[in-house]
Design a protein around this motif. Structure first.
Motif, PDB file in Angstrom:
ATOM      1  N   ARG A 105       0.834  -1.221   0.000  1.00 22.71           N
ATOM      2  CA  ARG A 105       0.000   0.000   0.000  1.00 22.71           C
ATOM      3  C   ARG A 105       0.858   1.257   0.000  1.00 22.71           C
ATOM      4  N   TRP A 106       2.080   1.125  -0.486  1.00 30.41           N
ATOM      5  CA  TRP A 106       2.942   2.310  -0.545  1.00 30.41           C
ATOM      6  C   TRP A 106       3.836   2.297  -1.783  1.00 30.41           C
ATOM      7  N   TRP A 107       4.244   3.511  -2.173  1.00 30.50           N
ATOM      8  CA  TRP A 107       5.232   3.681  -3.234  1.00 30.50           C
ATOM      9  C   TRP A 107       6.616   3.874  -2.628  1.00 30.50           C
ATOM     10  N   VAL A 108       7.590   3.122  -3.141  1.00 40.21           N
ATOM     11  CA  VAL A 108       8.993   3.396  -2.844  1.00 40.21           C
ATOM     12  C   VAL A 108       9.457   4.413  -3.874  1.00 40.21           C
ATOM     13  N   MET A 109       9.973   5.531  -3.392  1.00 43.30           N
ATOM     14  CA  MET A 109      10.449   6.584  -4.296  1.00 43.30           C
ATOM     15  C   MET A 109      11.916   6.887  -4.005  1.00 43.30           C
ATOM     16  N   GLN A 110      12.557   7.560  -4.959  1.00 47.84           N
ATOM     17  CA  GLN A 110      13.946   7.972  -4.754  1.00 47.84           C
ATOM     18  C   GLN A 110      14.069   9.471  -4.942  1.00 47.84           C
ATOM     19  N   ALA A 111      14.650  10.134  -3.983  1.00 51.49           N
ATOM     20  CA  ALA A 111      14.851  11.581  -4.037  1.00 51.49           C
ATOM     21  C   ALA A 111      15.994  11.907  -4.984  1.00 51.49           C
ATOM     22  N   PRO A 112      16.045  13.138  -5.486  1.00 50.42           N
ATOM     23  CA  PRO A 112      17.178  13.550  -6.328  1.00 50.42           C
ATOM     24  C   PRO A 112      18.513  13.427  -5.583  1.00 50.42           C
ATOM     25  N   THR A 113      18.467  13.422  -4.264  1.00 49.41           N
ATOM     26  CA  THR A 113      19.678  13.255  -3.458  1.00 49.41           C
ATOM     27  C   THR A 113      20.069  11.789  -3.297  1.00 49.41           C
ATOM     28  N   GLY A 114      19.281  10.877  -3.890  1.00 46.67           N
ATOM     29  CA  GLY A 114      19.615   9.455  -3.831  1.00 46.67           C
ATOM     30  C   GLY A 114      18.959   8.694  -2.690  1.00 46.67           C
ATOM     31  N   HIS A 115      18.342   9.409  -1.749  1.00 47.38           N
ATOM     32  CA  HIS A 115      17.683   8.743  -0.628  1.00 47.38           C
ATOM     33  C   HIS A 115      16.395   8.074  -1.090  1.00 47.38           C
ATOM     34  N   ARG A 116      16.197   6.838  -0.665  1.00 46.70           N
ATOM     35  CA  ARG A 116      14.915   6.180  -0.903  1.00 46.70           C
ATOM     36  C   ARG A 116      13.974   6.470   0.251  1.00 46.70           C
ATOM     37  N   PHE A 117      12.711   6.656  -0.080  1.00 48.83           N
ATOM     38  CA  PHE A 117      11.711   6.881   0.965  1.00 48.83           C
ATOM     39  C   PHE A 117      10.393   6.296   0.482  1.00 48.83           C
ATOM     40  N   CYS A 118       9.447   6.138   1.404  1.00 56.55           N
ATOM     41  CA  CYS A 118       8.163   5.537   1.045  1.00 56.55           C
ATOM     42  C   CYS A 118       7.046   6.552   1.233  1.00 56.55           C
ATOM     43  N   VAL A 119       6.064   6.463   0.360  1.00 57.93           N
ATOM     44  CA  VAL A 119       4.849   7.265   0.482  1.00 57.93           C
ATOM     45  C   VAL A 119       3.708   6.284   0.741  1.00 57.93           C
ATOM     46  N   VAL A 120       3.097   6.435   1.897  1.00 56.81           N
ATOM     47  CA  VAL A 120       2.180   5.417   2.415  1.00 56.81           C
ATOM     48  C   VAL A 120       0.750   5.913   2.290  1.00 56.81           C
ATOM     49  N   ARG A 121      -0.108   5.040   1.747  1.00 53.19           N
ATOM     50  CA  ARG A 121      -1.484   5.415   1.495  1.00 53.19           C
ATOM     51  C   ARG A 121      -2.272   5.569   2.773  1.00 53.19           C
ATOM     52  N   LYS A 122      -2.223   4.573   3.572  1.00 55.50           N
ATOM     53  CA  LYS A 122      -3.168   4.485   4.688  1.00 55.50           C
ATOM     54  C   LYS A 122      -2.505   5.044   5.934  1.00 55.50           C
TER      55      LYS A 122
END
Lengths: 126, 126
Positions: free
Chosen positions: B96-113
């Motif tokens: 239920r989340w997207w794994v994204m990557q910042a322009p700085t190279g850090h991975r982070f998650c965007v969580v729906r619920k």
């Protein structure tokens, strides 16, 4: 008896220019840039946080991008000793903080001088 | 219009047994273990946090140790699109989340619920 708590999450960025990184994270997290150049050397920028929150810092680094946490304490020696007893190792003393490594491999800093009075969510250790 | 905010800092640990890692971080940060096995698969443990704080999670991972942050939102599509416009990239949708990557190279998650109602320190976006 001494106190400690999480004082900051630091977004370490391997970049030539910290401003671009700071602008991205400011917009992504919806936090104003409280200070674009905290120490006047282009290495630290601070995003706006509430008094009940840890600082959100950007740091210009040479190593790969990561996030690390800082613990602040009113007694650096006691706090470092407490963490060593838990299995963390001292790596290096820098300016006014110890860089330590957790048994899980994460590096973190233990900072002597609280940026502001230790308030919310602090722990008191015997 | 949608909302988002930092919902969690996740301590990713490359370990066989998450319990030992959880115990270290619980003691180091002075936070009780709120849930030693959140999803029943030995992959997520939760430390105790106040209602005004982001979650502190431990995650068992295959990659090297790191800390990543989660952003929670009441509109996943809008939030991911907002972050893409800032320069972040979608990497993978998980549960239920997207794994994204910042322009700085850090991975982070965007969580729906949201785990709980979006409250303190939330941003509202047009």
């Amino acid at each position: 008896m001494h106190k400690s708590r999480i004082s900051a999450f630091v977004i370490d960025c391997k970049v030539d220019d910290l401003d671009t990184a700071t602008k991205f994270w400011s917009r992504a997290l919806g936090r104003a840039v409280a200070n674009p150049d905290q120490d006047g050397d282009g290495r630290y920028a601070e995003l706006a946080t509430g008094a009940d929150e840890p600082f959100l810092l950007l740091q210009k680094v040479e190593h790969d991008a990561r996030i690390h946490l800082d613990i602040e304490t009113d007694d650096l020696d006691a706090e470092v000793a407490r963490l060593e007893a838990l299995g963390a190792k001292r790596l290096q003393f820098v300016k006014r903080w110890w860089v330590m490594q957790a048994p899980t491999g994460h590096r973190f800093c233990v900072v002597r001088k609280p940026h502001r009075e230790i308030g919310s969510h602090a722990n008191t250790w015997d």
